[in-house]
Design an enzyme around this catalytic site. Structure first.
Site, short mmCIF file in Angstrom:
data_model
loop_
_atom_site.label_atom_id
_atom_site.label_comp_id
_atom_site.label_asym_id
_atom_site.label_seq_id
_atom_site.Cartn_x
_atom_site.Cartn_y
_atom_site.Cartn_z
N PHE A 22 43.19 50.28 36.29
CA PHE A 22 44.65 50.29 36.53
C PHE A 22 45.34 51.52 35.91
N LEU A 45 32.71 51.23 37.24
CA LEU A 45 33.10 50.36 38.36
C LEU A 45 32.67 48.91 38.11
N SER A 95 39.40 44.72 29.40
CA SER A 95 40.82 44.72 29.02
C SER A 95 41.53 43.37 29.11
N THR A 110 31.15 47.15 25.43
CA THR A 110 31.87 48.34 25.93
C THR A 110 32.86 48.87 24.90
N THR A 144 45.85 49.58 22.10
CA THR A 144 46.83 48.55 22.45
C THR A 144 47.65 48.11 21.24
N ASP A 145 48.83 47.56 21.50
CA ASP A 145 49.64 46.99 20.42
C ASP A 145 49.03 45.69 19.89
N GLU A 146 48.10 45.10 20.67
CA GLU A 146 47.55 43.80 20.24
C GLU A 146 46.75 43.90 18.95
N TYR A 170 39.27 40.24 22.46
CA TYR A 170 39.66 41.54 23.04
C TYR A 170 40.30 42.43 21.98
N SER A 173 38.04 43.69 19.34
CA SER A 173 37.13 44.77 19.77
C SER A 173 37.88 46.09 19.90
N LYS A 174 39.15 46.04 20.32
CA LYS A 174 39.94 47.28 20.40
C LYS A 174 40.24 47.79 18.98
N ASN A 199 52.40 46.19 26.88
CA ASN A 199 51.94 45.74 28.21
C ASN A 199 52.39 46.67 29.32
N ARG A 234 56.63 39.90 25.59
CA ARG A 234 55.88 41.14 25.71
C ARG A 234 56.89 42.27 25.92
N HIS A 305 47.13 32.13 21.49
CA HIS A 305 48.10 32.96 22.21
C HIS A 305 49.09 33.66 21.26
P1 NAD Z 1 41.31 47.88 33.55
O1 NAD Z 1 40.50 46.69 33.17
O2 NAD Z 1 42.20 47.83 34.73
O3 NAD Z 1 40.34 49.14 33.76
C1 NAD Z 1 39.26 49.42 32.90
C2 NAD Z 1 38.38 50.44 33.61
O4 NAD Z 1 37.28 50.75 32.74
C3 NAD Z 1 37.75 49.90 34.91
O5 NAD Z 1 37.84 50.88 35.93
C4 NAD Z 1 36.29 49.65 34.55
O6 NAD Z 1 35.41 49.82 35.65
C5 NAD Z 1 36.07 50.72 33.49
N1 NAD Z 1 34.99 50.39 32.57
C6 NAD Z 1 34.77 49.20 31.93
N2 NAD Z 1 33.67 49.29 31.17
C7 NAD Z 1 33.19 50.55 31.31
C8 NAD Z 1 32.09 51.24 30.75
N3 NAD Z 1 31.25 50.65 29.89
N4 NAD Z 1 31.91 52.54 31.08
C9 NAD Z 1 32.75 53.15 31.96
N5 NAD Z 1 33.79 52.53 32.53
C10 NAD Z 1 34.01 51.24 32.20
O7 NAD Z 1 42.12 48.26 32.23
P2 NAD Z 1 43.57 48.93 32.07
O8 NAD Z 1 44.58 47.86 32.07
O9 NAD Z 1 43.67 50.05 33.00
O10 NAD Z 1 43.44 49.45 30.57
C11 NAD Z 1 42.96 50.76 30.30
C12 NAD Z 1 42.93 50.96 28.79
O11 NAD Z 1 44.24 50.79 28.26
C13 NAD Z 1 42.04 49.97 28.06
O12 NAD Z 1 41.40 50.64 27.02
C14 NAD Z 1 43.01 48.94 27.50
O13 NAD Z 1 42.51 48.35 26.33
C15 NAD Z 1 44.22 49.79 27.23
N6 NAD Z 1 45.51 49.09 27.29
C16 NAD Z 1 45.88 48.41 28.43
C17 NAD Z 1 47.14 47.82 28.47
C18 NAD Z 1 47.63 47.07 29.69
O14 NAD Z 1 48.72 46.50 29.65
N7 NAD Z 1 46.89 47.06 30.81
C19 NAD Z 1 48.00 47.91 27.38
C20 NAD Z 1 47.55 48.56 26.23
C21 NAD Z 1 46.32 49.18 26.22
O1 DAU Z 2 49.90 44.26 24.87
C1 DAU Z 2 48.97 45.08 25.53
C2 DAU Z 2 47.96 44.23 26.27
O2 DAU Z 2 48.64 43.70 27.40
C3 DAU Z 2 46.74 45.01 26.69
O3 DAU Z 2 46.05 45.48 25.57
C4 DAU Z 2 45.81 44.15 27.56
O4 DAU Z 2 44.73 44.93 28.05
C5 DAU Z 2 46.61 43.62 28.72
O5 DAU Z 2 45.81 42.74 29.49
C6 DAU Z 2 47.86 42.89 28.23
O6 DAU Z 2 47.49 41.68 27.53
P1 DAU Z 2 48.31 40.30 27.73
O7 DAU Z 2 47.43 39.18 27.36
O8 DAU Z 2 49.64 40.39 27.08
O9 DAU Z 2 48.54 40.39 29.34
P2 DAU Z 2 48.45 39.28 30.48
O10 DAU Z 2 49.00 39.92 31.74
O11 DAU Z 2 47.11 38.65 30.56
O12 DAU Z 2 49.49 38.20 29.99
C7 DAU Z 2 50.86 38.54 29.75
C8 DAU Z 2 51.54 37.30 29.19
O13 DAU Z 2 51.61 36.32 30.25
C9 DAU Z 2 50.77 36.65 28.06
O14 DAU Z 2 51.70 36.09 27.14
C10 DAU Z 2 49.99 35.52 28.73
C11 DAU Z 2 50.91 35.11 29.87
N1 DAU Z 2 50.23 34.60 31.08
C12 DAU Z 2 49.23 35.36 31.63
C13 DAU Z 2 48.57 34.92 32.76
C14 DAU Z 2 47.43 35.73 33.34
C15 DAU Z 2 50.67 33.42 31.68
O15 DAU Z 2 51.59 32.78 31.19
N2 DAU Z 2 50.01 33.01 32.80
C16 DAU Z 2 48.97 33.69 33.36
O16 DAU Z 2 48.40 33.21 34.37
#
Ligand code: NAD
Ligand code: DAU
Length: 363
Positions: A22, A45, A95, A110, A144-146, A170, A173-174, A199, A234, A305
């Site tokens: 993403f 992938l 993630s 990973t 991440t902020d988590e 998660y 591990s981060k 987020n 969030r 949570h």
């Molecule tokens: P995502 O799950 O959408 O994408 C992760 C990508 O990494 C995928 O394309 C997957 O194929 C690839 N991948 C997984 N394991 C791998 C490996 N061993 N080698 C190579 N590629 C691999 O995640 P995202 O939401 O795009 O998050 C990207 C980064 O940002 C992550 O490090 C996540 O912790 C961090 N982050 C995400 C959010 C969020 O809200 N989505 C917020 C804060 C931080």
């Molecule tokens: O804060 C950054 C993080 O945000 C990233 O590090 C993570 O990779 C990313 O997945 C995200 O984590 P969250 O757990 O906050 O995101 P998620 O979209 O899974 O959930 C957002 C909020 O919504 C959380 O409080 C849980 C709640 N939720 C989520 C799902 C999937 C629901 O209430 N119902 C649901 O079905």
């Protein structure tokens, strides 16, 4: 302030890991539209990686894609030797918090071991660079902020000096990967940067995460699951703003720095879901004339949570002159519109494997 990159440096590529996911895909697309350096995308992938996210770059002269694991040291070393990147930007990770609760092992493999191997390859490569290239090389780790744990409703938002107190497999591990990155800078001098963001939401987000999950299920007439009481908070950051912040950090920060990146958009989950429903009611009304919000269903809470995340982004605003340009209202409007206009993309990613996950999680 600059990191000492020259015009010649800018002609050298950057290596983006996880660039078919993403945020990584949004970053690669934005990079190719705004920067001159070529990009090599490395992505294993997994279920979350999707080459459809990068179709806009098919036959792009400055983009190449390699399928592989960041933990495959031979592959990573050979890519570094062949492409000689000026930076590595590490998005690759497992993630999703809920998946980490069901099965933490991939997260350890990973996010911890993979990051360790990537750091070791980067260190060996960096040590062999000519002095001037060594000075401008950067390893930027996206976190991440988590890692900071959870806030009460009245606590001040997280800043860069908050203690690490991760609560889920998660986030643990981060946090571990952040510690490795920090140590590789402190001990070996590797020029690292860490960003901790809130987020993200926007185009190409896999519909296991709250916002795309709700949009997809609303269209399909399915229940919109809210965990617990829906009062968790969030701080929502539009993905395009996150990408611009990372480019800024990469361009101008000193090695060893960490920056929090946030959207200044604290919302409860129930507010987020109701906002989406209202937008859909206007754009694509239900055939029975009722609101999508009638599909909202409160379900069992996520174990452990975290109640509230919020980012204090003063440091990046003060030092790097960066702040988000989207409000939640403008960002969510763009996001809902994107999913409405890209139903093929959703249909392709909600495959058999996705349906099995949904059955397991929401049974
Ligand atoms: P995502 O799950 O959408 O994408 C992760 C990508 O990494 C995928 O394309 C997957 O194929 C690839 N991948 C997984 N394991 C791998 C490996 N061993 N080698 C190579 N590629 C691999 O995640 P995202 O939401 O795009 O998050 C990207 C980064 O940002 C992550 O490090 C996540 O912790 C961090 N982050 C995400 C959010 C969020 O809200 N989505 C917020 C804060 C931080
Ligand atoms: O804060 C950054 C993080 O945000 C990233 O590090 C993570 O990779 C990313 O997945 C995200 O984590 P969250 O757990 O906050 O995101 P998620 O979209 O899974 O959930 C957002 C909020 O919504 C959380 O409080 C849980 C709640 N939720 C989520 C799902 C999937 C629901 O209430 N119902 C649901 O079905």
């Amino acid at each position: 302030m600059t990191n000492g990159s020259t015009g010649a440096d800018k002609a050298r590529p950057v290596l983006v890991t996880g660039g078919a996911g993403f945020i990584g895909a949004n970053f690669v697309l934005d990079w190719c539209a705004t920067e001159i350096s070529p990009v090599v995308t490395l992505d294993e992938l997994t279920y979350a990686g999707n080459l459809d996210n990068l179709t806009g770059l098919n036959s792009h002269p400055r983009h190449s894609f390699v399928r592989g694991d960041i933990g495959d040291a031979d592959l990573v070393a050979s890519l570094l030797a062949r492409h000689k990147p000026r930076a590595i930007i590490n998005f690759a990770a497992e993630s999703h918090v809920d998946r980490s609760i069901h099965g933490p092992e991939n997260f350890i493999t990973t996010n911890i071991l993979g990051t360790f191997r990537l750091l070791e390859c980067a260190r060996a490569y960096w040590l062999d660079l000519p002095a001037e290239e060594r000075g401008s090389f950067r390893f930027l780790h996206v976190s991440t902020d988590e890692v900071y744990g959870t806030l009460t409703p009245t606590c001040a938002p997280f800043n860069e000096t908050n203690r690490y107190m991760p609560n889920s497999p998660y986030s643990a591990s981060k946090a571990a990967s952040d510690h490795l990155v920090r140590a590789w800078h402190h001990t070996y001098g590797l020029p690292t940067l860490i960003t901790n963001c809130s987020n993200n939401y926007g185009p190409y987000q896999f519909p296991e995460k709250l916002i795309p999950l709700v949009i997809d299920r609303a269209f399909n007439g399915q229940p919109l699951p809210i965990y617990g009481d829906g009062q968790q908070v969030r701080d929502w950051l539009y993905v395009g703003d996150h990408c611009s912040a990372i480019r800024r950090v990469l361009a101008v920060s000193a090695p060893g720095e960490t920056y929090n990146i946030g959207g200044n958009n604290e919302k409860t989950n129930i507010e987020v879901v109701k906002t989406i429903c209202t937008r859909l009611d206007g754009l694509k009304p239900r055939t029975d004339g009722r609101s999508y919000s009638e599909q909202i269903t409160f379900v069992k809470d996520r174990p452990g949570h975290d109640r509230r995340y919020a980012i204090n982004a003063d440091k990046i605003r003060r030092e790097l002159d960066w702040s988000p340009s989207e409000t939640f209202e403008s960002g969510i409007a763009k996001t809902v519109d994107w999913y409405l206009n890209n139903s093929d993309w959703i249909a392709n990613v909600t495959s058999g494997a996705y349906r099995r996950w949904i059955e397991k999680q929401y049974a």
